[in-house]
Design a protein around this motif. Sequence first.
Motif, PDB file in Angstrom:
ATOM      1  N   TYR A  52       0.825  -1.211   0.000  1.00 32.46           N
ATOM      2  CA  TYR A  52       0.000   0.000   0.000  1.00 32.46           C
ATOM      3  C   TYR A  52       0.863   1.266   0.000  1.00 32.46           C
ATOM      4  N   LEU A  53       2.039   1.180   0.597  1.00 34.94           N
ATOM      5  CA  LEU A  53       2.912   2.346   0.669  1.00 34.94           C
ATOM      6  C   LEU A  53       3.681   2.593  -0.624  1.00 34.94           C
ATOM      7  N   ALA A  54       3.789   1.584  -1.476  1.00 33.17           N
ATOM      8  CA  ALA A  54       4.678   1.642  -2.635  1.00 33.17           C
ATOM      9  C   ALA A  54       4.412   2.855  -3.525  1.00 33.17           C
ATOM     10  N   ALA A  59       5.538   8.413  -5.528  1.00 29.26           N
ATOM     11  CA  ALA A  59       5.030   9.741  -5.876  1.00 29.26           C
ATOM     12  C   ALA A  59       5.738  10.820  -5.065  1.00 29.26           C
ATOM     13  N   GLY A  60       5.925  10.558  -3.768  1.00 26.55           N
ATOM     14  CA  GLY A  60       6.614  11.530  -2.924  1.00 26.55           C
ATOM     15  C   GLY A  60       8.069  11.715  -3.324  1.00 26.55           C
ATOM     16  N   LEU A 103      10.236  -0.777  -3.540  1.00 29.32           N
ATOM     17  CA  LEU A 103       8.883  -1.080  -3.075  1.00 29.32           C
ATOM     18  C   LEU A 103       7.924  -1.304  -4.236  1.00 29.32           C
ATOM     19  N   VAL A 104       7.942  -0.389  -5.206  1.00 25.58           N
ATOM     20  CA  VAL A 104       6.992  -0.468  -6.323  1.00 25.58           C
ATOM     21  C   VAL A 104       7.265  -1.680  -7.199  1.00 25.58           C
ATOM     22  N   ALA A 124      -0.349   2.117 -14.419  1.00 28.25           N
ATOM     23  CA  ALA A 124       0.013   3.384 -13.777  1.00 28.25           C
ATOM     24  C   ALA A 124       1.296   3.239 -12.961  1.00 28.25           C
ATOM     25  N   GLY A 125       1.484   2.063 -12.346  1.00 28.58           N
ATOM     26  CA  GLY A 125       2.698   1.814 -11.586  1.00 28.58           C
ATOM     27  C   GLY A 125       3.935   1.863 -12.464  1.00 28.58           C
ATOM     28  N   TRP A 126       3.867   1.209 -13.619  1.00 28.86           N
ATOM     29  CA  TRP A 126       5.004   1.250 -14.546  1.00 28.86           C
ATOM     30  C   TRP A 126       5.200   2.646 -15.114  1.00 28.86           C
TER      31      TRP A 126
END
Length: 280
Positions: A52-54, A59-60, A103-104, A124-126
């Motif tokens: 969930y944090l990935a 983004a941060g 993480l991601v 979206a992750g990639w």
Amino acid sequence: LGLMTVFSVQQVVSAARGRDAVVDFSKYLIFAGVGLLGMWGMSLLSERALRYLAIPVLAGATALQSLVFTPLGTCTGGNCNWVEVPGIGTAQPSEFIKVALALVLGTLVTWYADSRPRDRVWMAGWGGVAVAILSVFGGQDLGTVIILVIIVAGALWVGGMRKRWFALLGAGGIVMFAAASMLSANRRARITAWIHPEGADPMGVGYQPKHGMWALGTGGWLGVGPGSSRQKWGYLTQADSDYIFAVLGEEFGLVGTLVVITLLAVIGDCCLRLMRSHTY
């Protein structure tokens, strides 16, 4: 060993600025303490929490990296990937991207290995991974970009990507690296100096490598002793960053450098054991 070497170099930096070396070094102790607390905190999180944090962490980290394109960004030798932090000094936001990618990519590769539907979140992750790497490339930090690409390649290998895709992507990466190197006079000069050090300008691009080799040569087998490096006194202008290993070699000798390399290999082996225990 790392903190000892940093303190050794910090004495010179502080003396040049007319400041107390112990006071300046205290921030590195704080960094180490925060790092240990962070390790302990991460160990308490479940794998579900990490998933969930990935995306938020990536983004941060990318948002922090975007600060290099603002007035807070600073450049050195054509590399503009540092940010001036009031009261602390310069920081490199791309370091946070390395952690975020771990993480991601762990989440994305797990979805791939489990043959889950490639929904919008997966895509979206990639996309976020690509944006993060491009933001670092925008700051002209090719070295960090190569590290990030290797992290992605390692994750894809663990995820089971076919070898022909690796060959294709690897060939493309080599072409892109060659193009990025040829388009930068600074990178061309440094690569040429690495391949032909005897022909490099000893007062220009060949200055640091030559003094780095002198530092390692002076260290011999056992070194000149902790804190006794000579090259750190203004000869190695990057002694507190890129060439700190040369200072370590001068003070602790070949034995000291091999100990550090061995310790890094041990850490790597521990990480691989942890990854294997969660993969199979």
